[in-house]
Design an enzyme around this catalytic site. Sequence first.
Site, PDB file in Angstrom:
ATOM      1  N   TYR A 198      24.079  60.332  77.373  1.00 60.73           N
ATOM      2  CA  TYR A 198      22.815  59.842  78.014  1.00 60.73           C
ATOM      3  C   TYR A 198      21.947  58.968  76.889  1.00 60.73           C
ATOM      4  O   TYR A 198      20.859  58.530  77.287  1.00 60.73           O
ATOM      5  CB  TYR A 198      22.031  60.962  78.375  1.00 60.73           C
ATOM      6  CG  TYR A 198      21.446  62.121  77.612  1.00 60.73           C
ATOM      7  CD1 TYR A 198      20.496  61.776  76.390  1.00 60.73           C
ATOM      8  CD2 TYR A 198      21.777  63.278  77.300  1.00 60.73           C
ATOM      9  CE1 TYR A 198      19.942  62.691  75.517  1.00 60.73           C
ATOM     10  CE2 TYR A 198      21.574  64.220  76.555  1.00 60.73           C
ATOM     11  CZ  TYR A 198      20.461  64.082  75.647  1.00 60.73           C
ATOM     12  OH  TYR A 198      20.103  64.794  74.765  1.00 60.73           O
ATOM     13  N   GLY A 250      28.490  74.733  64.936  1.00 64.41           N
ATOM     14  CA  GLY A 250      28.755  73.717  66.050  1.00 64.41           C
ATOM     15  C   GLY A 250      29.847  72.753  65.812  1.00 64.41           C
ATOM     16  O   GLY A 250      31.023  73.066  65.121  1.00 64.41           O
ATOM     17  N   GLY A 259      27.239  73.179  59.152  1.00 64.45           N
ATOM     18  CA  GLY A 259      27.259  74.615  58.813  1.00 64.45           C
ATOM     19  C   GLY A 259      27.598  75.447  60.250  1.00 64.45           C
ATOM     20  O   GLY A 259      28.159  76.432  60.178  1.00 64.45           O
TER      21      GLY A 259
END
Length: 335
Positions: A199, A70, A68
């Site tokens: 990372y 990003g 939904g």
Amino acid sequence: MQMSRLAQRAKALSTCFSQTRLFGNGTAVLRKSDDDRAPQARFFPPLQEPMLLPGTFKNKVAFITGGGTGLGKGMTFTLSSLGAECVIASRNLDVLKATAEEISSQTGNKVHPVQCNVRDPDSVKATVDQMVNDVGLPDVVINNAAGNFISPSERLSANAWKAITDTVLNGTAYITLDIGKRLIAAQKGAAFLCITTIYADSGSGFVMPSASAKAGVEALCKSLVAEWGRYGLRFNIIQPGPIKTKGAFSRLDPTGKFEKLMIERIPVGRLGTVGEIANLAAYLCSDYASWVSGATIKIDGGEYSFMAGEFNSLSLVTKEQWDVMEAIIRQTKGS
């Protein structure tokens, strides 16, 4: 007296080098411009439009968690624009509905919003049941749902640890196992993609739960590459560097100061874009990448390589500082 002054200058320079490693403003060539990009970024313009041919995903179903907002929203838009019928899932149904309507109106292809709490196996099962009933089993599965926050590890509670690992690692496992078992039973192939982080390789202080969970997700994918390939299932991983999205940066960089430091350590000189991640995701999930399985791809503008090199931060030392060092070397050789 002269050597004493040289020693003082050397000490000052050493301090300057130490500070520059973390906080340096860079040389004139490397300073950021007013639009928060370094000058060299002009050589690396981000292209936002889909790179694959129209219709690449025609008659295919794509399931995206965290779809939904990003990165999830960006990947959904790209897949939908290439012909996929997308199913997007997250806890916030109102956000999903708004995104589905927005993307469908732009691409002309149906986007289905389905509420799902990936932390809950029963919710996952209900979501997959609904998808199968509505559109069938997926050809593409993107595990993108995530959670993260900045915190010293000594301040973490058991609930804080659980909140992140339940979403990132357990959620990915629940989705992958539920859909994967159904695909195997139906003898249907599919491409799985997991969105992790650079990372996941190195670990990182202050986001220890996220680093641990993302590393676990990568182990999950690599394990299934070997085990489930014979069933027609592919698994790949994208490790994004810093991509500026409203949700992530509001939690991880609320003051905006860390963004400046990030750009200084990215050789390409800018942050990544959602569209760049979406294009890579679309390729890896397409038939053009049908021989790609078990790949882990960093897309970070060179940030990981910059941070890994012992002396790479010397690129942030100014010309004036180098001049001082060269003068010290010349005078030391002559003494």
